[in-house]
Each structure stands twice: as structure tokens, then as C-alpha cells.
Design a protein around this motif. Structure first.
Motif, PDB file in Angstrom:
ATOM      1  N   MET A   1      30.145  33.803  38.768  1.00 58.10           N
ATOM      2  CA  MET A   1      29.008  34.698  38.993  1.00 58.10           C
ATOM      3  C   MET A   1      29.465  36.141  39.217  1.00 58.10           C
ATOM      4  SD  MET A   1      26.398  32.960  38.490  1.00 58.10           S
ATOM      5  CE  MET A   1      25.886  31.256  38.329  1.00 58.10           C
ATOM      6  N   CYS A   2      30.592  36.303  39.920  1.00 55.62           N
ATOM      7  CA  CYS A   2      31.132  37.652  40.136  1.00 55.62           C
ATOM      8  C   CYS A   2      31.600  38.264  38.821  1.00 55.62           C
ATOM      9  CB  CYS A   2      32.304  37.600  41.121  1.00 55.62           C
ATOM     10  SG  CYS A   2      31.837  37.318  42.830  1.00 55.62           S
ATOM     11  N   LEU A   3      32.193  37.441  37.948  1.00 52.08           N
ATOM     12  CA  LEU A   3      32.681  37.946  36.666  1.00 52.08           C
ATOM     13  C   LEU A   3      31.511  38.362  35.773  1.00 52.08           C
ATOM     14  CD1 LEU A   3      35.443  38.420  35.425  1.00 52.08           C
ATOM     15  CD2 LEU A   3      35.255  36.209  34.286  1.00 52.08           C
ATOM     16  N   ILE A   4      30.432  37.611  35.802  1.00 50.93           N
ATOM     17  CA  ILE A   4      29.231  37.990  35.044  1.00 50.93           C
ATOM     18  C   ILE A   4      28.684  39.316  35.563  1.00 50.93           C
ATOM     19  CG2 ILE A   4      26.811  37.371  34.602  1.00 50.93           C
ATOM     20  CD1 ILE A   4      27.735  34.430  34.526  1.00 50.93           C
ATOM     21  N   ASN A   5      28.647  39.450  36.884  1.00 55.10           N
ATOM     22  CA  ASN A   5      28.199  40.699  37.504  1.00 55.10           C
ATOM     23  C   ASN A   5      29.091  41.874  37.085  1.00 55.10           C
ATOM     24  OD1 ASN A   5      28.727  42.573  40.156  1.00 55.10           O
ATOM     25  ND2 ASN A   5      26.567  42.071  39.927  1.00 55.10           N
ATOM     26  N   TYR A   6      30.402  41.636  37.085  1.00 52.06           N
ATOM     27  CA  TYR A   6      31.363  42.668  36.666  1.00 52.06           C
ATOM     28  C   TYR A   6      31.134  43.061  35.210  1.00 52.06           C
ATOM     29  CZ  TYR A   6      35.939  44.640  35.422  1.00 52.06           C
ATOM     30  OH  TYR A   6      36.949  45.443  34.955  1.00 52.06           O
ATOM     31  N   GLY A   7      30.851  42.051  34.363  1.00 53.26           N
ATOM     32  CA  GLY A   7      30.590  42.318  32.952  1.00 53.26           C
ATOM     33  C   GLY A   7      29.352  43.172  32.737  1.00 53.26           C
ATOM     34  N   PHE A   8      28.289  42.896  33.498  1.00 53.06           N
ATOM     35  CA  PHE A   8      27.072  43.709  33.393  1.00 53.06           C
ATOM     36  C   PHE A   8      27.371  45.163  33.770  1.00 53.06           C
ATOM     37  CE2 PHE A   8      24.217  39.826  33.781  1.00 53.06           C
ATOM     38  CZ  PHE A   8      23.681  39.992  32.519  1.00 53.06           C
ATOM     39  N   HIS A   9      28.179  45.353  34.799  1.00 56.90           N
ATOM     40  CA  HIS A   9      28.551  46.714  35.200  1.00 56.90           C
ATOM     41  C   HIS A   9      29.236  47.451  34.050  1.00 56.90           C
ATOM     42  CE1 HIS A   9      27.762  45.609  39.417  1.00 56.90           C
ATOM     43  NE2 HIS A   9      27.826  46.904  39.684  1.00 56.90           N
ATOM     44  N   LEU A  10      30.212  46.789  33.426  1.00 58.12           N
ATOM     45  CA  LEU A  10      30.956  47.440  32.344  1.00 58.12           C
ATOM     46  C   LEU A  10      30.068  47.721  31.145  1.00 58.12           C
ATOM     47  CD1 LEU A  10      34.367  45.505  32.317  1.00 58.12           C
ATOM     48  CD2 LEU A  10      33.860  47.711  33.348  1.00 58.12           C
ATOM     49  N   PHE A  11      29.248  46.751  30.767  1.00 57.77           N
ATOM     50  CA  PHE A  11      28.428  46.906  29.568  1.00 57.77           C
ATOM     51  C   PHE A  11      27.435  48.051  29.721  1.00 57.77           C
ATOM     52  CE2 PHE A  11      25.240  45.976  26.390  1.00 57.77           C
ATOM     53  CZ  PHE A  11      25.993  45.522  25.333  1.00 57.77           C
ATOM     54  N   LEU A  12      26.916  48.236  30.936  1.00 56.44           N
ATOM     55  CA  LEU A  12      25.933  49.297  31.166  1.00 56.44           C
ATOM     56  C   LEU A  12      26.578  50.578  31.681  1.00 56.44           C
ATOM     57  CD1 LEU A  12      23.154  47.078  32.769  1.00 56.44           C
ATOM     58  CD2 LEU A  12      23.189  48.026  30.462  1.00 56.44           C
ATOM     59  N   ASN A  13      27.927  50.669  31.515  1.00 55.46           N
ATOM     60  CA  ASN A  13      28.683  51.880  31.877  1.00 55.46           C
ATOM     61  C   ASN A  13      28.525  52.250  33.350  1.00 55.46           C
ATOM     62  OD1 ASN A  13      29.561  52.296  29.153  1.00 55.46           O
ATOM     63  ND2 ASN A  13      27.550  53.169  28.688  1.00 55.46           N
ATOM     64  N   LEU A  14      28.549  51.235  34.205  1.00 59.14           N
ATOM     65  CA  LEU A  14      28.473  51.451  35.642  1.00 59.14           C
ATOM     66  C   LEU A  14      29.852  51.238  36.274  1.00 59.14           C
ATOM     67  CD1 LEU A  14      25.161  49.486  36.358  1.00 59.14           C
ATOM     68  CD2 LEU A  14      25.417  51.935  35.966  1.00 59.14           C
ATOM     69  N   LYS A  15      30.047  51.815  37.419  1.00 55.23           N
ATOM     70  CA  LYS A  15      31.328  51.681  38.108  1.00 55.23           C
ATOM     71  C   LYS A  15      31.550  50.227  38.513  1.00 55.23           C
ATOM     72  CE  LYS A  15      34.007  53.655  41.917  1.00 55.23           C
ATOM     73  NZ  LYS A  15      33.969  54.586  43.084  1.00 55.23           N
ATOM     74  N   ALA A  16      32.756  49.723  38.254  1.00 59.25           N
ATOM     75  CA  ALA A  16      33.045  48.317  38.553  1.00 59.25           C
ATOM     76  C   ALA A  16      34.492  48.172  39.015  1.00 59.25           C
ATOM     77  CB  ALA A  16      32.797  47.454  37.326  1.00 59.25           C
ATOM     78  N   ASP A  17      34.744  47.148  39.831  1.00 58.76           N
ATOM     79  CA  ASP A  17      36.092  46.880  40.334  1.00 58.76           C
ATOM     80  C   ASP A  17      36.324  45.376  40.306  1.00 58.76           C
ATOM     81  OD1 ASP A  17      38.526  46.716  41.580  1.00 58.76           O
ATOM     82  OD2 ASP A  17      38.030  48.099  43.208  1.00 58.76           O
ATOM     83  N   ILE A  18      37.224  44.933  39.446  1.00 61.47           N
ATOM     84  CA  ILE A  18      37.496  43.506  39.289  1.00 61.47           C
ATOM     85  C   ILE A  18      38.113  42.899  40.544  1.00 61.47           C
ATOM     86  CG2 ILE A  18      39.801  43.869  38.338  1.00 61.47           C
ATOM     87  CD1 ILE A  18      37.251  41.162  37.300  1.00 61.47           C
ATOM     88  N   ARG A  19      38.706  43.750  41.385  1.00 63.32           N
ATOM     89  CA  ARG A  19      39.331  43.231  42.602  1.00 63.32           C
ATOM     90  C   ARG A  19      38.319  42.591  43.544  1.00 63.32           C
ATOM     91  NH1 ARG A  19      42.574  48.564  44.296  1.00 63.32           N
ATOM     92  NH2 ARG A  19      40.530  49.372  43.729  1.00 63.32           N
ATOM     93  N   ILE A  20      37.084  43.099  43.516  1.00 62.29           N
ATOM     94  CA  ILE A  20      36.034  42.496  44.349  1.00 62.29           C
ATOM     95  C   ILE A  20      35.817  41.051  43.944  1.00 62.29           C
ATOM     96  CG2 ILE A  20      33.579  42.599  44.944  1.00 62.29           C
ATOM     97  CD1 ILE A  20      33.713  45.611  44.567  1.00 62.29           C
ATOM     98  N   CYS A  21      35.859  40.788  42.661  1.00 60.11           N
ATOM     99  CA  CYS A  21      35.695  39.427  42.131  1.00 60.11           C
ATOM    100  C   CYS A  21      36.790  38.512  42.671  1.00 60.11           C
ATOM    101  CB  CYS A  21      35.731  39.474  40.608  1.00 60.11           C
ATOM    102  SG  CYS A  21      35.499  37.881  39.815  1.00 60.11           S
ATOM    103  N   TYR A  22      38.022  38.992  42.631  1.00 63.72           N
ATOM    104  CA  TYR A  22      39.147  38.176  43.106  1.00 63.72           C
ATOM    105  C   TYR A  22      39.078  37.945  44.619  1.00 63.72           C
ATOM    106  CZ  TYR A  22      41.124  39.244  38.519  1.00 63.72           C
ATOM    107  OH  TYR A  22      41.328  39.365  37.161  1.00 63.72           O
ATOM    108  N   ILE A  23      38.691  38.984  45.349  1.00 61.15           N
ATOM    109  CA  ILE A  23      38.622  38.862  46.812  1.00 61.15           C
ATOM    110  C   ILE A  23      37.558  37.859  47.230  1.00 61.15           C
ATOM    111  CG2 ILE A  23      37.994  40.103  48.933  1.00 61.15           C
ATOM    112  CD1 ILE A  23      39.289  42.600  47.665  1.00 61.15           C
ATOM    113  N   LEU A  24      36.358  37.967  46.636  1.00 56.60           N
ATOM    114  CA  LEU A  24      35.276  37.042  46.986  1.00 56.60           C
ATOM    115  C   LEU A  24      35.631  35.600  46.601  1.00 56.60           C
ATOM    116  CD1 LEU A  24      32.105  39.091  45.974  1.00 56.60           C
ATOM    117  CD2 LEU A  24      32.972  38.640  48.260  1.00 56.60           C
ATOM    118  N   THR A  25      36.331  35.437  45.484  1.00 58.75           N
ATOM    119  CA  THR A  25      36.747  34.088  45.063  1.00 58.75           C
ATOM    120  C   THR A  25      37.743  33.506  46.063  1.00 58.75           C
ATOM    121  OG1 THR A  25      36.442  34.688  42.740  1.00 58.75           O
ATOM    122  CG2 THR A  25      37.790  32.756  43.200  1.00 58.75           C
TER     123      THR A  25
END
Length: 466
Positions: A74-98
Motif C-alpha cells: 500500500m505504501c508503494l502504491i502511494n509512492y507511485g501516485f506521488h511520482l506519477f502526479l509529480n508530487l514530492k515523494a520519499d521511498i524511505r517512508i515506505c521502508y520505515i513503515l514496513t
């Protein structure tokens, strides 16, 4: 009642198909974020399969890894939406929450068996992820698919309430508690229906994500195709105008050669030797112009179509210009033009030698053509900010704003006679721009009417790719 494990397997298989389609469509275009969304959906499929094995497979896999995989996907999908819509994103948040989900799942499963706390913590993490998905899709949507994005956002918002309701019910109502999500049996009817709603809503959110991404890709492709079509129409128009100009420049000198030749053939014996020499000079001048024009056309054509051999290496700029100065030494003497070479002798750039010589030759010839008798051409260069910059400056007739705006543009006629009436067609500068672009470099011009011109070229100092 519908078997939850069977439902989990079916929805996982369907989601796998959706994820594969997304990844396949993105295999060449590589739109930012689409790959992450596709992988996230595959991760949710793995989580669904692990969930279906609860009560059969070890708790470490079916509960702990399942929970961490759910959060990760779910975090990776959220990260993907950020990138696709040119919004600021940080993949580290995904790893930390996991990682947090894994540690909490392990603690409340292997160390302190507490289904309630496990559900509450996982629900809390998913709450923030789903809220952000809602925010992105509902407020930062693609305008072309506004309603679809907003509907998908509302689905994620509904999922937020489902997870909140699940956490609250499990916490306050003992009958809602079980050992794992897939557990069924006497007295667990409420738990069953809550799990059914959770699994169903999660699948709907993933399916709507798939639909949303597909339409996003389609509209991006359509926008790119439209832009390329408009650019192609523009280029075709420019090339037509360009060919019209060139045909005129070719016809003018060519038409004079047969006329002079016929005159010589018909009345050769009546002309003096001086007159014959004058005719021959005219033929030589016209044929030279045609050859020069055709040579420039060939060079420009090869460069614009990417057929010009490109073999960049370290090349000494001082030595290149020294050779060009020697090549035009006689022409400079005829106009009494002084050449001042201030380029450092050790100045080198990473460039194709033949292309660099063509660039230098065209710029120097251009300066020589427009410099008046007893004028000065000044060459200079330096390393600046990781790039090599060199300039060719003359004190000739210069250019007005109108002419400057037309430089380097196909279809714009900028050729004008030199200070001694030398003919020009402007192709040389088109070649220069094309070859500099090939290097990933830049060219700029400073000029004013009757104040000369200064051409500045910037080359990379280090390795580049053609």
C-alpha cells in the motif's frame, strides 16, 4: 457463507492480472510511478495469498510477513501516485513503515499474542496511507480524468473508515476478536462479515487503482502523441520553407553558369583573354557557391538525421582553432583582418573532433565574412563550471534584434551578403547548432547593429553520450 480464503485467492489472482498489465504497458515508456504501483499491486497479491494460508501456514508467514507485505504494497502504491502526479515523494517512508509493521507484528504475535493490538497498529498505519491516497486522487488529480480519480479517492476514503471501524470494533467488542483475519467458526459471525468487507473493499480499491492508472497512461500517451504531431507539422512547415529558400539559392548561381558558358562557346574568338578570365572567374565563383551550399546541406542533413559519425574524445580547442586560422589565412590577409587567439593552449573539451572542427570553421568563416577590411577577430576560451566555453568575436556589421531572433531556426532566411559582398544562406549556423546539440552543449549570441557579433559555445569538459 462465502469462504474468505477462497475469496482472498480469487481477488489475489485477479489483482495479479491487473498488475502484470500495468507493468507490461509501462515496459517501454517508463512513466514515473507506474512501475511502483504495479509492483505494489503484486505485493498486495502476495499478501492476499499469505492471508489465505492463515491457520495452515506458520504464523510468521501468514500473519507477520502478511501484515508487513500489506503495508509495504500500500505504501508503494502511494509512492507511485506521488511520482506519477509529480508530487514530492520519499521511498524511505515506505521502508520505515514496513519495518515498523514487521516488528510490531512479530512482537504481538510471537512474543505477546495480542490480536487486538496487532489489528490496531496495522490499521493505524494503513489509515495514514489511505488518507494520503484520498488526498492525492481527490485534490491533485489529472484534469483529463478528474471524476475517475476522485471516485478512486472516495474508495480509499471508504477503506479508511473500514479500517477505523475494524480497529474500533476489535478493541471494544470481544466477539470481534480472533486469532487471525481468516478465522471463522461459532460466535465469529460479526468478525466474518467485517473481514469480508475489509477484503472486498481492499480489492475494489486495487481494481480502481488499476483502472485509474490505465487511463492515466492513455491520456499521457495521447498528450505525447498530440505534442509530437504538432511538432512534426511545425517541422514539416519549416522544412518546406527551408527547401524553398535553398532551391532559390541553388538556382541563382546555377542559372548563370550555362549562360556564361554558352556565351563563351558562341563568341570565344571575339573576347580578349582578360574578358575570358573574367567569365571563368564568374563560373568558378558560381560553382564554388553551389558546391559550398551542397556540402553544407549534406552536413546539415546528416547531423539532423543522426547519421553524422559521433566519436567524442579529449580534443585541444586551441589546436583546432589554430588549424582553422591557418586554413583561412589567405582570406584574412585579403581583407587585412587581424586574428587574436586568446584561447589557452591547454584548453581541452570532450567532443567529436570532426564536429568541433566544423563548428569552429563555420563560426570563424562567419566572423571573417562580416568583418570589414582591417577588422579584428578575437578568439577566447576558458573552463567554467565543469564546462569548456569558447567565443568567436568580430567587430563587423552585427545583427539587429529581428535577425537575432531568427538565428538557428529552420525556415527563417537569415543569410545576407558579407562586408565584401560574399554570398550567404545561413545554413552554416544551422549546422553549428545541430552539432552542438549533439554534444549536449549550448550556443548563444550577443550582437547589435554595427557593433559586431560574439558567438559563445559551451562544451562539456567530461565524458558524454551521443
Amino acid at each position: 457463507m462465502l469462504d474468505l480464503k477462497t475469496l482472498a485467492v480469487i481477488t489475489s489472482l485477479e489483482t495479479i492480472c491487473c498488475a502484470i498489465i500495468i507493468l507490461y504497458l509501462n515496459r517501454r515508456r517508463e512513466y514515473p510511478g507506474v512501475r511502483d504501483i504495479g509492483i505494489g499491486m503484486l505485493g498486495s497479491c502476495v499478501a492476499g495469498m499469505l492471508m489465505s494460508m492463515q491457520g495452515v501456514a506458520p504464523a510468521f508467514l501468514s500473519i507477520i510477513v502478511f501484515g508487513a507485505m500489506t503495508v509495504f504494497s500500500m505504501c508503494l502504491i502511494n509512492y507511485g501516485f506521488h511520482l506519477f502526479l509529480n508530487l514530492k515523494a520519499d521511498i524511505r517512508i515506505c521502508y520505515i513503515l514496513t519495518a515498523v509493521s514487521f516488528l510490531l507484528g512479530f512482537y504481538f504475535t510471537e512474543i505477546k499474542s495480542d490480536y487486538t493490538m496487532r489489528v490496531i497498529f496495522i490499521s493505524a498505519i494503513c489509515f495514514f496511507v489511505f488518507i494520503d491516497n484520498f488526498r492525492i486522487l481527490y485534490f491533485r488529480y489529472l484534469p483529463e480524468i478528474k471524476n475517475l480519480c476522485r471516485f478512486n479517492g472516495i474508495v480509499y476514503l471508504f477503506l479508511v473508515f473500514v479500517f477505523l471501524a475494524r480497529a474500533a470494533l476489535v478493541f471494544f467488542i470481544p466477539e470481534m476478536r480472533a486469532n487471525f483475519i481468516m478465522e471463522t467458526g461459532t460466535g465469529l459471525n460479526c468478525h466474518y462479515y467485517l473481514s469480508l468487507v475489509t477484503v472486498g473493499t481492499t480489492f475494489i480499491s486495487l481494481f480502481m487503482t488499476f483502472v485509474c492508472v490505465i487511463f492515466m497512461i492513455l491520456f499521457r500517451l495521447e498528450a505525447e502523441l498530440k505534442a509530437k504531431t504538432e511538432r512534426l507539422v511545425e517541422l514539416n512547415g519549416d522544412r518546406e520553407r527551408f527547401l524553398s529558400i535553398i532551391s532559390h539559392d541553388l538556382i541563382s548561381p546555377l542559372s548563370s553558369i550555362p549562360g556564361i558558358a554558352n556565351l563563351l562557346l558562341d563568341k570565344f574568338d571575339t573576347f580578349s583573354s582578360d574578358k575570358i578570365k573574367e567569365f571563368l572567374r564568374d563560373i568558378h565563383s558560381a560553382s564554388t557557391r553551389v558546391f559550398s551550399l551542397l556540402d553544407n546541406l549534406m552536413t546539415w542533413s546528416k547531423a539532423s538525421m543522426g547519421r553524422f559519425p559521433f566519436a567524442p574524445s579529449e580534443n585541444n580547442i586551441f589546436e583546432i582553432f589554430t588549424g582553422i586560422i591557418k586554413l583561412y589565412e589567405e582570406a584574412a590577409k585579403n581583407k587585412s583582418i587581424s586574428v587574436v587567439n586568446l584561447i589557452p593552449q591547454n584548453l581541452s573539451a570532450y567532443c567529436d573532433q570532426d564536429m568541433a572542427q566544423t563548428i569552429a570553421r563555420n563560426l570563424f568563416a562567419n566572423a571573417l565574412k562580416f568583418s570589414a577590411d582591417k577588422g579584428v577577430i578575437e578568439l577566447s576560451g576558458e573552463e567554467k563550471g565543469g564546462a569548456v566555453v569558447f567565443t568567436v568575436k568580430d567587430n563587423g556589421s552585427g545583427m539587429d534584434e529581428s535577425t537575432l531572433s531568427k538565428l538557428f531556426k529552420i525556415g527563417e532566411r537569415v543569410g545576407k551578403p558579407g562586408s565584401d559582398g560574399e554570398k550567404g544562406n545561413g545554413i552554416g549556423l544551422l549546422i553549428v547548432k545541430e552539432l552542438i546539440d549533439k554534444h549536449g552543449g549550448k550556443i548563444s549570441v550577443e550582437s547589435a547593429k554595427n557593433s559586431g557579433a560574439k558567438f559563445t559555445v559551451e562544451f562539456p569538459a567530461k565524458s558524454i553520450k551521443g
